[in-house]
Every structure is written in C-alpha cells, then in structure tokens.
Write a protein that holds these residues in place. Structure first.
Motif, short mmCIF file in Angstrom:
data_model
loop_
_atom_site.label_atom_id
_atom_site.label_comp_id
_atom_site.label_asym_id
_atom_site.label_seq_id
_atom_site.Cartn_x
_atom_site.Cartn_y
_atom_site.Cartn_z
N MET A 16 7.70 -4.11 49.21
CA MET A 16 8.96 -4.79 48.96
C MET A 16 8.90 -6.26 49.40
N GLN A 17 7.81 -6.65 50.07
CA GLN A 17 7.61 -8.07 50.38
C GLN A 17 6.98 -8.80 49.19
N SER A 18 5.88 -8.24 48.67
CA SER A 18 5.09 -8.96 47.67
C SER A 18 5.21 -8.40 46.26
N GLY A 19 5.76 -7.20 46.12
CA GLY A 19 5.80 -6.57 44.79
C GLY A 19 4.49 -5.91 44.41
N ALA A 20 3.46 -6.02 45.25
CA ALA A 20 2.16 -5.43 44.93
C ALA A 20 2.22 -3.91 45.09
N PRO A 21 1.49 -3.19 44.22
CA PRO A 21 1.48 -1.73 44.37
C PRO A 21 0.78 -1.31 45.67
N LEU A 73 5.71 2.63 39.29
CA LEU A 73 5.70 2.01 40.61
C LEU A 73 7.15 2.02 41.09
N SER A 74 7.43 2.92 42.02
CA SER A 74 8.81 3.09 42.51
C SER A 74 9.34 1.77 43.03
N GLY A 75 10.59 1.51 42.73
CA GLY A 75 11.21 0.27 43.18
C GLY A 75 11.15 -0.79 42.10
N ALA A 76 10.20 -0.65 41.16
CA ALA A 76 10.13 -1.57 40.03
C ALA A 76 10.46 -0.82 38.74
N MET A 77 9.77 0.30 38.52
CA MET A 77 9.92 1.04 37.27
C MET A 77 10.72 2.32 37.43
N SER A 78 11.17 2.57 38.63
CA SER A 78 12.04 3.72 38.90
C SER A 78 12.84 3.37 40.15
N PRO A 79 13.85 4.20 40.47
CA PRO A 79 14.60 3.92 41.70
C PRO A 79 13.67 3.87 42.91
N VAL A 80 14.14 3.21 43.93
CA VAL A 80 13.36 2.98 45.13
C VAL A 80 13.27 4.25 45.99
N SER A 81 13.98 5.31 45.63
CA SER A 81 13.99 6.55 46.41
C SER A 81 13.17 7.64 45.70
N PRO A 82 12.48 8.49 46.47
CA PRO A 82 11.72 9.60 45.86
C PRO A 82 12.58 10.51 44.98
N ALA A 83 13.79 10.84 45.42
CA ALA A 83 14.61 11.77 44.63
C ALA A 83 14.99 11.14 43.29
N GLY A 84 15.31 9.84 43.30
CA GLY A 84 15.63 9.15 42.05
C GLY A 84 14.42 9.03 41.14
N THR A 85 13.29 8.73 41.74
CA THR A 85 12.05 8.63 40.97
C THR A 85 11.70 9.96 40.32
N LEU A 86 11.87 11.04 41.06
CA LEU A 86 11.53 12.36 40.51
C LEU A 86 12.41 12.72 39.32
N ALA A 87 13.70 12.42 39.40
CA ALA A 87 14.60 12.74 38.28
C ALA A 87 14.19 11.96 37.04
N GLN A 88 13.89 10.66 37.22
CA GLN A 88 13.52 9.86 36.07
C GLN A 88 12.19 10.32 35.47
N LEU A 89 11.21 10.58 36.34
CA LEU A 89 9.91 10.96 35.78
C LEU A 89 9.97 12.33 35.13
N LEU A 90 10.82 13.21 35.64
CA LEU A 90 10.97 14.52 34.98
C LEU A 90 11.58 14.35 33.60
N ALA A 91 12.58 13.48 33.51
CA ALA A 91 13.20 13.22 32.20
C ALA A 91 12.17 12.67 31.22
N GLU A 92 11.41 11.69 31.66
CA GLU A 92 10.40 11.06 30.79
C GLU A 92 9.33 12.07 30.37
N ALA A 93 8.84 12.83 31.33
CA ALA A 93 7.77 13.78 31.03
C ALA A 93 8.26 14.87 30.08
N MET A 94 9.48 15.36 30.32
CA MET A 94 9.99 16.45 29.46
C MET A 94 10.07 16.00 28.01
N VAL A 95 10.49 14.75 27.79
CA VAL A 95 10.61 14.24 26.42
C VAL A 95 9.24 14.18 25.75
#
Lengths: 513, 513
Positions: A312-317, A265-287
C-alpha cells in the motif's frame, strides 16, 4: 486412470530401455496423491456468506465481455441479462451450468506413464509461467530466449517433483511474438514427455496448439481426451476480454481444459479485504467455468486463482504474505464446493535473487498450496521477481521443496512396520537406534534426502567451499542440463510437427504484436 | 487472565510514559490468539494406535531414571514397578496422573501487559535456546558472550512477534559455567519485561532462578503463580537423568512450569519411522508430565517435543524435512488429547548462513507450528546451524516471519466491512480499487508490511544497492540495537538482584563444569 494410448505401442528397443531406466529414477506415481486431510481455514457460515455475495455481484453488478459479440450472444441465449457489453446473471445460473463440468479428469501425456489426474485428492505441480526475463547467478538478469525455454523444459523433465512441463516457462523474446507459440509447443513435445499447456495469446494460436497436439496424439484422441490445459485469465475486476475468451472458446470446443483464473492483486483489482476478494474471484471464476460448459457441456475445466496483494506504500505486488495464504486456502474451499478441480499457489516471491526472501515467500505459499488441497499448482518452480524472471537457481531449489511436499502429503504410515514396536523393544532405554534391525530395514527410504540442503558440520561445509544454497543450486542445474537425455519421439511425428510449423510460419509475416 | 500484580502499581511518571509509548508500537495482545481451526493430519484410529503403543512401551519396556533414588522412590510410592533404575508403569497410571495438570495457564511477566497465556487457542513465540556460538555477517561465527546474550534479549524485547524473552538465547561462554545462570536470569529481567525461562543445568541453579524471580515478583506470588517456564529434556530413548530430574522437581515444587521435552533425532534416539517416534515420545512425555503432578498436583506443565531426523548418510541432524513436520503435527494432536499445553516447532535449519536453505527450512517448520496449534514455540527466532549458532540476521528474518503468522492465525474476517460489497458496487467491471472508499478506509491495516522483504521494481532495488535479504537483516538488527531503550525496573528490585548475585557468586568458587 492413465489409459495406455495406442501411440506408445510402437516404442521399443534402445530408446524404450533408456526411458525405463529414467523412469525408475523418478517417482512411481507421476503426481502427488494426498493421504492427509485438507486444511480448511474458513467456516461453513463464512463460505455461505461469500457464495451469497458472489451471486449478488453476478446479479447486480455483472461482468463485462469486451469486444466479443459472440460471447454476449452465448450468454443471452443462456438466459442472462445482456446490456451492451455488460452481462448480469440470474441467481444460480452459473452454479447450475457448472454442474456438467467433471470433478476430476486425466490430462494425457505423450508418455502415458506421465499422464496426470486433475481434481480430487491429487496435486500436480508445474513450473513457472510467463516471465519475459531469466536469471542465473553467472549472467544475472536478461531477456529469455528459446534456448532458455528449452533449458527449463529439460529441467522440468528431469525433476521428479515437476509433474507437468507447464507452458510459457519463459518468454522466448528472440522469436517473433506471433510465431513463438510454435517453438514453445514443439519444445514441450520434443524435449519432454510430460503433459503441457497450449498457447492462449490468440484463438488461432490456440488452434495451432491443438493441431500440433493432434499430430502427436491423433486427431480423434484429442477430440475425446484432454491433452492440454490452458491458462485463461479474467481481467479483474469483473471483465473478460476477447483474447482470453477466444482461447477459452477454442479450447472448450476441442475438449481441452481451460484454467479459468482471475488474476488479482488485492487492493488494486479487488477489494483490499480477503473476504471481498474471495467473493469477487468466485463470481469471476464461476462465469468463466460456466461459459466452458455452454460451449461444450462436460468439457474439462479448472477453477483457477492467482491472488496476491500490493504494497500500500508503493503499489508493487507482494508475495508469501499471510493475506494471500488465507485467500488461497479459502478459494480452495470454494472450488471444492463447486466440485471442480482447483488451481492456485506455487513458489511466489518478489525477491530479485534466489535468497532468503525468495525462500521464505515461496515456502509459505508452497506449504499452504499442498495443505489446502490445490490440484494444479503452476509456478511451483523457478518463479522470481514477482513473475518477471524465470530463475535457474530458484528452479532447482523449488524442485527440492516440491519433492518434500510429496512426502508430506503421504502423511504418517501406521502399518505394523511403521509402528516400530520391535525397534523400541530391541533398543530400550539409553540405547541407539542406528544399528537396530528396524532401522537397517528402513533406512534407505526413511527420510527425504534433499539435493541442496547442507546438513554437514561447519568444518565439512567450510572444506566444501562455504557455499550458500544458491551457489549449490547453480552447480545442480548445470549438472542436470549436462546429464539431460531427451525422451524418445517417433521420428515420423517429429517430422510432421516440423513440417506443420514450417508451413504455418511461412503462411503469414512475422510480427511482434 | 493477565491479572495485574501489585508490583506494577508503583510505576508512574517518565518511565511509565516511555513504556506506554513502546507498548503502542507493539501488538495489542502480547501473544497469538488463533481464530483458524487447528490442522489435524492424523486420523482418530492412528492416534489410538500410537496411544496404545505408548502404554505398551511404558508397561513392558519402561523408563530409566539414572542416578536419582529419590525419583525412583516417588514412582514406587505411586504404584510403578521399580527394578534397579528401570521403572515400568501400570497401564493408564501416567494418563490418570496427568489429569490434575492445568489445560491452560498464565505465565506472568514483570510487566503484566506482557503476561502470556499458555494452552488453548494461544500461541506464544520465543527465541532460540541453547547455542554456544553466535553468527553475524560482519564477524562470522564465534563463541557467544554475555554481551551477545544481552543483545538477543534486547532484540526479543523489541520484536512485537517475540512474545517471550526465552532462556539461553546463546551461551555466554565468557562466564564460568556454574555462575552464568545469574547473569542470564538477570539480563532477562533487566533488559526486557517479557516472560522468561529459568536455569535447568543443576537443581541449585533452578533454585537461584526461583530466588531471583521472587525478588522481582514477591515470594508469595511466585509460590502461587507461574513466573518461569523451564526446559526439561528427556534423554531419549526412555531415560531421564538426575540433572534434568533435579530441575523438574525443584520447579514443580515451586509451582513453576516445566516443559517436558523428549529431544529426539529420529533414527538415532527413536525409531526411524514417524509412528514409532510418536509412540516413544508420547511415553517419555507422559512420564515426565505425570512426575510433575506427583511432586505437586496441579502444577503447570507443558508437553514438549523436539524432533528432527538425521541424514542416513552422515548421521547429521536435518531440519525442515517433511517427516519432522508430520511428527510435529501428530505430537500436537496427542498433546491436545492429554489436555495439556504443547510446545514444539520454531525456525529450525541446518544451514550455516542466513541463506535460502535457512529460510526454506525455517518457513516450513514455522508454518506447520502455527497450523498445528502449537502453544509455545521455542527457537522461533535466531536458530542457525542445527542450533549451534544464534544468528543476528536470522533472528530478525524470523521475527518478520513470526509477525506474519500472527496475521495468518487471525483468519479471514467476515464482518460487513470485510465483505466489501460497497467496494465492488462502487468500482464495477474494469475499475480500480485503489481510490475507492473501502480501500481508503482500510489501506493502513489491510496487508502485513514486512520489515525485510523487498517488493520494489528491480530498478529501485538496484538503486538501493542490490542487497539480498541477509544484508537488509544486518542493517535492521543494528538499527534495533541502536534504538533500544530499556524498560523501567524498580531501582530497589535491581539493587536486590545485584546484591543477591554478588553474595551467591562469592559463596562458591568459579568452575567450568
């Protein structure tokens, strides 16, 4: 590709004829083969930046392997830098390891006509996975039971657009946690003949799933072919836990495919930006993908992505949002560059009802799923309330949408008959095409016919009871369950499965953890 | 591109400040500028076949120009073969004539900040056009009135995702047919300051629209700039009638843009196959576009397409079907190869309610509209019941979806802040991104916030009344109309418009034909 296994050779007579009848009612290819080009939203330059950032994350920050010394040792042996539970990866190590993973593979179904091809130009759609609750218009929201589970397996079996029986179509909360996997795997085998998923909630449950599959497919066949795909989530950010690693190792060692899926869930478990989220998820998936290849080089594996954002108001997905569509599409491009099959998408929604919100959100995601060239789309039917509910009405609504995707993916036929120049010449200015020879020749297969859309005049619709789509869906799933006929299953296999389950269940006490 | 006209220079003081306030609540660019690549579903080879077939249709079968000797003479003079009302076109004639049409042009709004750019990478979304009925949850389905018309103009004015005020947002059936265009054009000018469309139902009504626009923009400005775009439908198959040709000629001669739109229900008005439909609609569109250039070379014009299919059981039109999405996308490719702006798409549905069907069908079409690079999308908000109804609830539901398209079309930002590597380093494995500096810096603008989606927990949703999306939409459009404040309009212009209408209305008797 759908090699006929020896198991089906004994199936003849009445039940074989019944199956043949049912088959003809379904699609000729048991999955989507895309003729349209893949939609790529990210540039080469942007993809390279993301890939470089993923390598930097792996080198500098690394991944935690929690409470799993065996996995730490595997990575140490592979040349990674292991400090406590933190593993850092030399540049390019994971990408290099992934090269042994197949670009495309067959998941065999017990009915070989329903085996699916994962990767390449193929898209396989599977039902919702994981909801503890179920929802229908008659009874509202309630905990799922094994009866609900069987119902969703039956609906997926009957839906031509569901290419896969899925896994946890709902949690059978009426069964003990540590034993429900037996009944779940058995239900997929008994009530469907489509491919299915195994248990991942503990290594021994993964082993039970493999043992049950071996009773159906034969032990040797299972060791040499993929008969189950299995959902292995990373605990984002940058963490794998012992439970998921246990399932990963068990399945990989037995040649069964893991779907390595950062659940983000971007903003909680990854950066709040798509580009940041993609880099993190690629790292995780590759491992995770690389790890399957360390366990058994060449074992089939799928690059998975579950990404949504949070309010970003309630934290709900939130679901069906433009940011999640962009990440889905970008991740598909990254997976193609790794040359492994890709899982993402589905019919997501945060709605509590099968209403306009549910449809808006699901339709946006589903169309982007197909356009982006996703190979395996879990959650394609039945997902409601952010994945907390399996909905009966939404299931059949989604099923109808998925059928449309199959037509869309075929693209525009351009053969001589499709060009229809004879029709234009015959009809001419001011004429009408309904009666012309070309239309008469093609009208039966010309347009997709929705099972649920009402295209009638308002007067006819009123005469039919002024029902909205959810009400029509309510009638449809009941009719389907009423019409359901089980696929044949060799009685000897059925008995062996039941015997196995009875013995295993008796060997340890019930528990709800 | 959005040249500031002299008309706005006098607007100062209280009303200018109020407008400035309202502007800031809206998007900074008053239309969508696409950063993502266009989705092309058809191959070069297939496109060439379609283009060749369109030329063959124009050469061999030709187009009828019904009851319009002037148009026949125009084509005769241009070198076409005219036999009775049938016109056949030498190969390449239309394509050659189209070369003088601009690839991109500005449609000016009376508020220059709301002028839109048509063509290129731009997408302009406009409300539904043409329904005789309106629908809301409170009163159900009924004939549209001028009050409804004004309401939809106000809603489009307030919706940041509606870039255009549109045209016949509903038919004001309470006004005489031959005079309602005065009140319609006046309402667009008075209650909105976004760009709008003129009347096309008779050449003199087109002239009235131009005269009214001249009172707002100045006569010379209108003769040299596009201030209205106007919907000219071909009577498919292969026919143009005197009414539409009259509007086409009047607007083209006055430098105002026609949207040349074959209106096609495949299987009835074109071949039952997408490839056949595309060839016919290309032929029809090329003739209409070429004709605008014969009237006035360089006059702005838009390649339009309205395509759906019919139910082969009932003959009723269907929407959101895969075949119509394929034709939409293919037509967009053909238009780009002609180098003219393209109109298609919108939020189509055959549903009688703002329910799941309405959302499924509208979402599929809208997403394909944006992905395919449509430049002008009429019917983007409010369309219901196959275009027979303008729906209040659907209007605001669509408005929300359109806002998401704007975010999607921006694509994935890849600047250093968007890469968020500082966030990954700060948070690390097992951490939480909500509190990190990058999230704090970006959370306000990070994710699209839907005005209508409910992402809350089921408990919170129940506490809020267990409303479905349609019920929430009902509350939203009422709030919007309640909050509406009219944009300022120079009192002298307002008086001149009213005086013009009073005089013209008094000069001929009311009629309902």
């Amino acid at each position: 590709m759908t090699e006929t296994s020896k198991r089906s050779s004994g199936r003849r007579g009445r039940s074989a004829r019944r199956e043949a009848r049912q088959s003809t009612a379904q699609s000729s290819i048991p999955y989507i083969k895309r003729n349209i080009p893949v939609t790529n939203l990210m540039s080469e330059e942007a993809l390279q930046i993301i890939e470089n950032n993923a390598e930097i994350i792996l080198q500098e920050t690394g991944i935690n392997f929690v409470e799993d010394p065996e996995s730490l040792q595997i990575w140490k042996d592979a040349g990674a830098d292991v400090q406590g539970e933190r593993v850092r990866f030399p540049k390019g190590l994971c990408r290099e390891l992934i090269k042994t993973a197949p670009a495309e593979f067959t998941q065999f179904a017990r009915n070989p006509e329903r085996s699916v091809q994962l990767g390449g130009n193929n898209t396989v759609l599977a039902p919702v996975y994981g909801p503890p609750f179920v929802h229908c218009l008659d009874k509202g929201r309630r905990y799922g039971t094994i009866e609900d589970f069987r119902n969703f397996v039956k609906l997926a079996y009957m839906a031509p657009s569901m290419h896969h029986s899925g896994g946890t179509v709902c949690e059978p909360v009426d069964l003990p946690v540590n034993k429900r996997h037996f009944d779940m795997v058995y239900s997929h085998i008994k009530y469907s003949d489509k491919p299915f998923m195994g248990s991942v909630t503990a290594p021994e449950r993964a082993q039970d799933s493999i043992d049950m599959a071996s009773l159906v497919f034969g032990e040797e066949f299972v060791q040499n072919n993929c008969v189950m795909i299995n959902l292995v989530n990373a605990n984002s950010p940058l963490t794998y836990d012992a439970t998921m690693l246990g399932a990963l190792k068990t399945y990989a060692a037995n040649n069964q495919a893991a779907i390595i899926s950062p659940f983000i869930l971007s903003g909680a478990m990854s950066p709040v930006s798509p580009a940041g989220t993609l880099a993190q998820l690629l790292a995780e998936a590759m491992v995770g993908i690389a790890m399957t290849q360390l366990i058994k080089p060449g074992t089939p594996v799928i690059f998975g992505t579950f990404v949504s954002s949070i309010s970003m108001q309630s934290g709900a997905p939130t679901f069906g949002t433009p940011e999640s569509l962009l990440v889905l599409s970008g991740a598909a491009q990254l997976a193609r560059r790794l040359n492994v099959p890709f899982r993402s998408g589905g019919g997501f929604t945060a709605s509590k009802l099968p209403d306009a919100q549910a449809s808006n959100e699901a339709a946006q995601t589903l169309l982007m799923t197909v356009m982006s060239g996703v190979n395996f789309a879990l959650h394609s039917a039945g997902w409601l309330e952010g994945g907390l509910c399996s909905s009966y009405e939404k299931f059949v609504m989604d099923m109808d949408q998925c059928s449309m995707m199959e037509v869309l993916a075929k693209g525009i036929a351009i053969d001589e008959d499709a060009q229809a120049m004879d029709a234009v010449r015959e009809v001419g200015p001011g004429g009408h095409y309904l009666g012309c020879a070309h239309t008469q020749r093609n009208f039966e297969s010309a347009f997709y016919r929705s099972k649920l859309a009402d295209n009638n005049s308002v007067e006819q619709w009123q005469a039919d009871g002024s029902l909205d789509m959810a009400a029509r869906a309510n009638a449809l799933w009941k009719k389907m369950l009423n019409d359901y006929e089980a696929p044949s299953l060799d009685p000897a296999i059925d008995e062996a499965l039941i015997e196995f389950m009875v013995k295993r269940k008796a060997s340890f006490p019930d528990s709800n953890i």
